[in-house]
Design a protein around this motif. Structure first.
Motif, PDB file in Angstrom:
ATOM      1  N   THR A 191       0.532  -1.433   0.322  1.00 12.99           N
ATOM      2  CA  THR A 191      -0.619  -0.088   0.053  1.00 12.99           C
ATOM      3  C   THR A 191       0.643   1.573   0.208  1.00 12.99           C
ATOM      4  OG1 THR A 191      -1.561  -1.336   1.347  1.00 12.99           O
ATOM      5  CG2 THR A 191      -1.713   1.372   1.619  1.00 12.99           C
ATOM      6  N   ASP A 226      -9.315  12.233   0.033  1.00 17.42           N
ATOM      7  CA  ASP A 226     -10.371  11.017   0.478  1.00 17.42           C
ATOM      8  C   ASP A 226     -10.473  10.196  -0.963  1.00 17.42           C
ATOM      9  OD1 ASP A 226      -9.312  11.958   3.023  1.00 17.42           O
ATOM     10  OD2 ASP A 226     -11.143  12.125   4.120  1.00 17.42           O
ATOM     11  N   LYS A 227     -11.457  10.633  -1.554  1.00 18.21           N
ATOM     12  CA  LYS A 227     -11.821  10.198  -2.570  1.00 18.21           C
ATOM     13  C   LYS A 227     -10.409   9.683  -3.849  1.00 18.21           C
ATOM     14  CE  LYS A 227     -15.506   9.482  -5.718  1.00 18.21           C
ATOM     15  NZ  LYS A 227     -14.462   9.032  -7.215  1.00 18.21           N
ATOM     16  N   GLY A 236      -7.481   7.900  -2.447  1.00 18.86           N
ATOM     17  CA  GLY A 236      -7.592   6.574  -1.682  1.00 18.86           C
ATOM     18  C   GLY A 236      -8.604   5.436  -2.118  1.00 18.86           C
ATOM     19  N   GLU A 237      -9.845   6.169  -2.564  1.00 21.37           N
ATOM     20  CA  GLU A 237     -10.558   4.991  -2.464  1.00 21.37           C
ATOM     21  C   GLU A 237     -11.504   4.499  -3.836  1.00 21.37           C
ATOM     22  OE1 GLU A 237     -14.227   7.442  -1.613  1.00 21.37           O
ATOM     23  OE2 GLU A 237     -13.697   7.517   0.872  1.00 21.37           O
ATOM     24  N   ASP A 238     -10.677   5.700  -4.642  1.00 17.49           N
ATOM     25  CA  ASP A 238     -10.783   4.932  -6.333  1.00 17.49           C
ATOM     26  C   ASP A 238      -9.450   4.361  -6.016  1.00 17.49           C
ATOM     27  OD1 ASP A 238     -12.726   6.566  -6.573  1.00 17.49           O
ATOM     28  OD2 ASP A 238     -11.878   8.198  -7.956  1.00 17.49           O
ATOM     29  N   HIS A 239      -8.202   3.932  -5.686  1.00 21.94           N
ATOM     30  CA  HIS A 239      -7.336   2.729  -5.574  1.00 21.94           C
ATOM     31  C   HIS A 239      -6.689   2.219  -4.476  1.00 21.94           C
ATOM     32  CE1 HIS A 239      -6.663   6.920  -8.481  1.00 21.94           C
ATOM     33  NE2 HIS A 239      -6.336   5.670  -9.219  1.00 21.94           N
ATOM     34  N   ALA A 240      -6.970   1.382  -4.922  1.00 26.68           N
ATOM     35  CA  ALA A 240      -7.250  -0.443  -3.622  1.00 26.68           C
ATOM     36  C   ALA A 240      -5.599   0.047  -2.891  1.00 26.68           C
ATOM     37  CB  ALA A 240      -7.195  -1.725  -4.468  1.00 26.68           C
ATOM     38  N   GLU A 275      -3.241   4.214  -0.108  1.00 25.83           N
ATOM     39  CA  GLU A 275      -4.275   4.884   1.518  1.00 25.83           C
ATOM     40  C   GLU A 275      -3.527   6.239   1.667  1.00 25.83           C
ATOM     41  OE1 GLU A 275      -3.658   4.776   6.652  1.00 25.83           O
ATOM     42  OE2 GLU A 275      -2.752   3.515   5.619  1.00 25.83           O
ATOM     43  N   TRP A 310      -4.618  10.505   3.445  1.00 25.34           N
ATOM     44  CA  TRP A 310      -5.184  11.547   4.102  1.00 25.34           C
ATOM     45  C   TRP A 310      -4.738  12.819   3.761  1.00 25.34           C
ATOM     46  CZ3 TRP A 310      -1.107   7.918   5.228  1.00 25.34           C
ATOM     47  CH2 TRP A 310       0.011   8.303   5.797  1.00 25.34           C
ATOM     48  N   TYR A 343      -7.016  15.607  -5.729  1.00 23.24           N
ATOM     49  CA  TYR A 343      -7.214  14.812  -5.930  1.00 23.24           C
ATOM     50  C   TYR A 343      -5.664  14.530  -7.371  1.00 23.24           C
ATOM     51  CZ  TYR A 343      -9.091  10.277  -8.650  1.00 23.24           C
ATOM     52  OH  TYR A 343      -9.857   9.132  -9.492  1.00 23.24           O
TER      53      TYR A 343
END
Length: 345
Positions: free
Chosen positions: A41, A64-65, A67-71, A74, A76, A289
């Motif tokens: 990660t 945050d978005k 991070g959500e779009d990319h497994a 992480e 922040w 982003y």
């Protein structure tokens, strides 16, 4: 006795081999579940200017978005209370100590930030700045939503139109050390000197508000009381424009024309009521982003070139000059030209 000691030794060796085998499988010898995925990660942190103000609250949404779009990411955001430059530098130092993979930063004081970013680079950490073109020689890339000189000229052209091209005006920035704020003001002043020589700034240097609403309000009252013939006000901070408009509204006056950095949720009502004539901005979430996308591509070993798509509006086809990545993401706000309810910030 020798026989029993030999058996005991064999048993101990078997236990040790079992522990080693368990560790090799990622298992803890005490039976706890293994921690997986941490080595795969990428840790990407945004160190923003100021905690708890709408601009950087929105930027956090973009980080945050991503991070959500990319497994495998992480992501922040952190920021100092009150926009303290020294505390922001300390936050970057803390991230270096934690050995994150990438640091994104919007510096309050780029010169104060320079040494710690050099240290981050020496540690092998990817560094991407935003609103800090002067750091392009230190960081991997600086990311800008547009050409800052053109953005600054737009502030003053709109102010000139509202003022009829003449009269006294005052300027506000978040801080004299904030690079982009000062670039906007300096470019704008040069612009009006050439095109509108009858416009005169009441001070050589802009006023400062530290992006703080209380300080902005106090400065607005101070300026209005000190310069009764004031006809215009230009602000590089959202707080500066909105608080000047608020004071004018309380006084039921539209004599002072305002051109300011703004956001729909804050500036919208003043634009609609006529206490602010012009606001311009870019979407903080999109910049957050895009900055994360730059870092991610570099971490993956991908090249960033003219035309690269960073995956968000305004940054679909970037250009690069001298280590600075430029998007095309300005957003102009005027009365009747936008619906504040349709904007999430």
């Amino acid at each position: 006795m020798k026989k029993f000691r030999w058996i005991a030794l064999v048993l101990v060796m078997a236990m040790l081999l079992g522990i080693v085998a368990a560790c090799d499988k990622g298992e803890e010898p005490d039976g706890n579940e293994p921690q997986t995925g941490s080595d795969d990660t990428f840790k990407i942190v945004m160190v923003a200017k100021h905690e708890g103000i709408p601009w950087f609250d929105d930027m956090r949404l973009g980080v945050d978005k991503f991070g959500e779009d990319h497994a495998d990411v992480e992501a922040w955001q952190i920021a100092p209370e009150g926009g303290d430059p020294a505390r922001q530098v300390q936050m970057v130092e803390d991230m270096i100590a934690q050995q994150v993979d990438a640091i994104l930063v919007v510096p309050n004081d780029p010169n104060a930030m320079r040494p710690v970013l050099e240290r981050a680079k020496d540690e092998g950490i990817i560094v991407v700045s935003h609103e800090a073109a002067g750091l392009a020689d230190v960081v991997d890339y600086d990311l800008e939503a547009f050409k800052n000189e053109e953005f600054g000229e737009l502030f003053f052209e709109e102010l000139a139109q509202a003022m009829g091209g003449e009269g006294e005006y005052a300027m506000m920035v978040g801080g004299l050390t904030m690079e982009t704020h000062m670039v906007w003001m300096e470019a704008g002043q040069e612009y009006v000197k050439d095109k509108y020589p009858n416009m005169v700034s009441v001070t050589d240097q802009p006023f400062e508000d530290q992006n703080d609403d209380k300080i902005s309000r106090d400065r607005a009252i101070e300026i209005l009381n000190a310069y009764p013939d004031l006809k215009g006000f230009v602000s590089a901070s959202v707080s500066g424009g909105s608080n000047m408009a608020s004071v004018l509204k309380e006084r039921e006056s539209t004599d002072v024309k305002i051109s300011s950095l703004g956001i729909p949720s804050v500036s919208g009502p003043y634009l609609e009521d006529g206490y602010m004539q012009h606001a311009q901005t870019w979407r903080p979430a999109d910049a957050g982003y895009a900055a994360a996308a730059v870092a991610y591509k570099l971490l993956k070993g991908e090249e960033i070139t003219d035309g690269t798509d960073l995956g968000v509006e305004g940054y679909e086809s970037v250009t690069i000059e001298d280590g600075i990545i430029y998007g095309n993401a300005p957003l102009v706000l005027k009365k009747g030209t936008f619906d504040p309810d349709n904007y999430p910030f």
